[in-house]
Enzyme design. Structure first.
Site, mmCIF file in Angstrom:
data_model
loop_
_atom_site.group_PDB
_atom_site.id
_atom_site.type_symbol
_atom_site.label_atom_id
_atom_site.label_comp_id
_atom_site.label_asym_id
_atom_site.label_seq_id
_atom_site.Cartn_x
_atom_site.Cartn_y
_atom_site.Cartn_z
ATOM 1 N N TYR A 36 48.570 29.595 20.783
ATOM 2 C CA TYR A 36 49.077 30.691 21.597
ATOM 3 C C TYR A 36 49.429 31.887 20.688
ATOM 4 C CZ TYR A 36 52.429 33.446 24.232
ATOM 5 O OH TYR A 36 53.096 34.491 24.808
ATOM 6 N N ASP A 72 52.471 20.913 20.994
ATOM 7 C CA ASP A 72 52.773 21.823 22.101
ATOM 8 C C ASP A 72 51.986 21.291 23.301
ATOM 9 O OD1 ASP A 72 52.763 23.855 24.003
ATOM 10 O OD2 ASP A 72 52.919 25.435 22.494
ATOM 11 N N LYS A 115 55.430 27.306 32.462
ATOM 12 C CA LYS A 115 54.072 27.087 32.945
ATOM 13 C C LYS A 115 54.053 25.966 33.987
ATOM 14 C CE LYS A 115 53.067 30.421 30.188
ATOM 15 N NZ LYS A 115 53.872 30.386 29.015
ATOM 16 N N ARG A 173 77.443 27.538 26.656
ATOM 17 C CA ARG A 173 76.373 27.595 25.645
ATOM 18 C C ARG A 173 76.160 26.192 25.069
ATOM 19 N NH1 ARG A 173 77.887 28.855 20.791
ATOM 20 N NH2 ARG A 173 79.177 30.628 21.386
HETATM 21 C C1 LIG Z 1 50.779 26.936 24.684
HETATM 22 C C2 LIG Z 1 51.977 27.832 24.790
HETATM 23 N N1 LIG Z 1 53.066 27.560 24.053
HETATM 24 C C3 LIG Z 1 54.169 28.344 24.101
HETATM 25 C C4 LIG Z 1 54.226 29.466 24.903
HETATM 26 C C5 LIG Z 1 55.459 30.329 24.906
HETATM 27 O O1 LIG Z 1 56.223 30.086 26.040
HETATM 28 P P1 LIG Z 1 57.189 31.175 26.717
HETATM 29 O O2 LIG Z 1 56.324 32.264 27.262
HETATM 30 O O3 LIG Z 1 57.907 30.368 27.768
HETATM 31 O O4 LIG Z 1 58.112 31.682 25.666
HETATM 32 C C6 LIG Z 1 53.114 29.784 25.694
HETATM 33 C C7 LIG Z 1 53.134 30.982 26.553
HETATM 34 O O5 LIG Z 1 52.143 31.387 27.116
HETATM 35 C C8 LIG Z 1 51.961 28.949 25.632
HETATM 36 O O6 LIG Z 1 50.852 29.219 26.355
#
Ligand SMILES: Cc1ncc(COP(=O)(O)O)c(C=O)c1O
Length: 383
Positions: free
Chosen positions: A102, A176, A201, A50
């Site tokens: 998101y 982000d 992604k 961890r």
């Molecule tokens: C812009 C963005 N940030 C964060 C996330 C969250 O990521 P995760 O699905 O890996 O938890 C997503 C998920 O679609 C996203 O599109």
């Protein structure tokens, strides 16, 4: 003097020297929960998985190199990375966020952290006076998504970072960077303090792993975050770290092609009589096209658009495409199509961030662009 390696070289080599034990060129998947100690507290830098794992270390070093950051931390998902950043806040702190984020980010802000006394407000970050008006004496984070999910708004990272830091140097500007990736956009070089990713992604790139990461050069963010990575333990397993590392090696070539294919698809849609509005930062018609050109290498692989005919026509249309699979997520080699209001952004319903039912989002993959256009053309025929 030797020149520092360039992005494509870092994507393949940063953090990934051949394995000293065997010469393996690929970073081994250290599938272990613990490490032998020679004496109490005497070990080779790892005592419990961890706390640390060599496959994870390789991923963290590679991601940090790609974002131009001093420090990198990998998490079990993008949401785990975001959650851990929010845990650094105290009751009474304020987060100024983009009014298009998101749905999962919005849900975590509103459903979890608001009850801990954290204040959230949402501004049109493409409008600098609105950013200025949104800053408050208790603002700790400015939370930027750019391009945003799903409306693909482009915020000027440099201008917002300058404004926030001039207002209060203690504010951390967080970007982000999931939609753009460090290949297309470098938030830290533009003045942001922290980058967060869903590595699920484009960074993983093959729709076979869930992961997240935080990259920063700010020790005052990194140290408590590293404490929480271990103390709370939302860490990725070694196999998942390996998959993201493997994906990163081809990130530059993939992002070049995602951008090329998406531009061709966006131009096709823009000219189609049954398409009412196309949102793609690479088109001249996008309201922040100039900002995208300034801070992004290309406009990426995501497109949003509307078709004529209302909600049912939209639902029927997304079920008719063949290469564009109807699915949540994005950033993989295969093309995807979805309706954010009914799928990824359900949590924004009834809020000021609500996404209308007609918006269609595409993640344009790496298939032949003419096949993708033919697929959309045949699906539009039934509209
Ligand atoms: C812009 C963005 N940030 C964060 C996330 C969250 O990521 P995760 O699905 O890996 O938890 C997503 C998920 O679609 C996203 O599109």
């Amino acid at each position: 003097m030797e020149k520092p390696p360039r992005f494509e070289t870092l994507a393949i080599h940063a953090g990934q020297a051949p394995d000293p034990a065997t010469g393996a060129v690929m970073t081994p998947i250290y599938q272990t929960s613990t490490y032998v100690q020679q004496g109490v507290g005497e070990h080779k830098g790892y005592d419990y998985a961890r706390t640390g794992n060599p496959t994870r270390t390789a991923l963290e070093e590679c991601l940090a190199a790609l974002e131009g950051a001093r420090y990198g931390l990998a998490f079990a998902s993008g949401m785990a990375a975001i959650d851990t950043l929010l845990k650094l806040l105290n009751p009474g702190d304020h987060v100024l966020a983009s009014n298009d984020v998101y749905g999962g980010t919005f849900r975590l802000f509103e459903k979890q952290y608001r009850k801990y006394g954290i204040e959230f407000s949402y501004a049109e970050l493409t409008d600098l006076p609105a950013v200025s008006a949104g800053l408050k004496s208790n603002t700790r984070y400015v939370w930027i998504e750019t391009p945003t999910n799903p409306r693909l708004k482009v915020a000027d990272i440099r201008a917002i970072a300058q404004m926030a830091h001039a207002y209060n140097p203690a504010i951390r500007v967080i970007v982000d960077n999931t939609f753009a990736t460090p290949y297309l956009q470098q938030p830290l070089a533009l003045g942001a303090d922290v980058v967060v990713h869903s590595t699920t992604k484009y960074l993983g790139g093959h729709s076979d792993v869930v992961g997240g990461a935080v990259l920063t050069s700010d020790a005052a963010v990194y140290e408590p975050l590293q404490f929480l990575q271990n103390a709370a333990g939302a860490v990725p397993g070694p196999m998942d770290c390996f998959l993201v590392l493997r994906g990163l090696k081809t990130l530059p070539v993939r992002m070049d092609r995602h951008g090329e294919n998406a531009l061709a698809v966006a131009q096709f849609l823009a000219d189609h009589p049954k398409v009412s509005d196309v949102i793609y930062p690479g088109l001249d018609s996008h309201p922040q096209h100039a900002a995208a050109k300034k801070q992004m290498r290309n406009a990426g692989g995501m497109i949003s658009f509307f078709i004529n005919g209302g909600e049912q026509a939209t639902r029927d249309f997304v079920a008719r495409t063949k290469f564009f699979a109807l699915a949540e997520s994005l950033g993989g080699v295969e093309s995807l199509i979805e309706i954010p209001a009914a799928m990824t952004h359900g949590s924004t319903q009834g809020s000021p961030l609500e996404v209308g039912p007609g918006l269609i989002r595409l993640s344009v993959g790496l298939e032949n662009k003419d096949d993708l256009i033919d697929d959309l053309r045949q699906a539009l025929m039934g509209v």
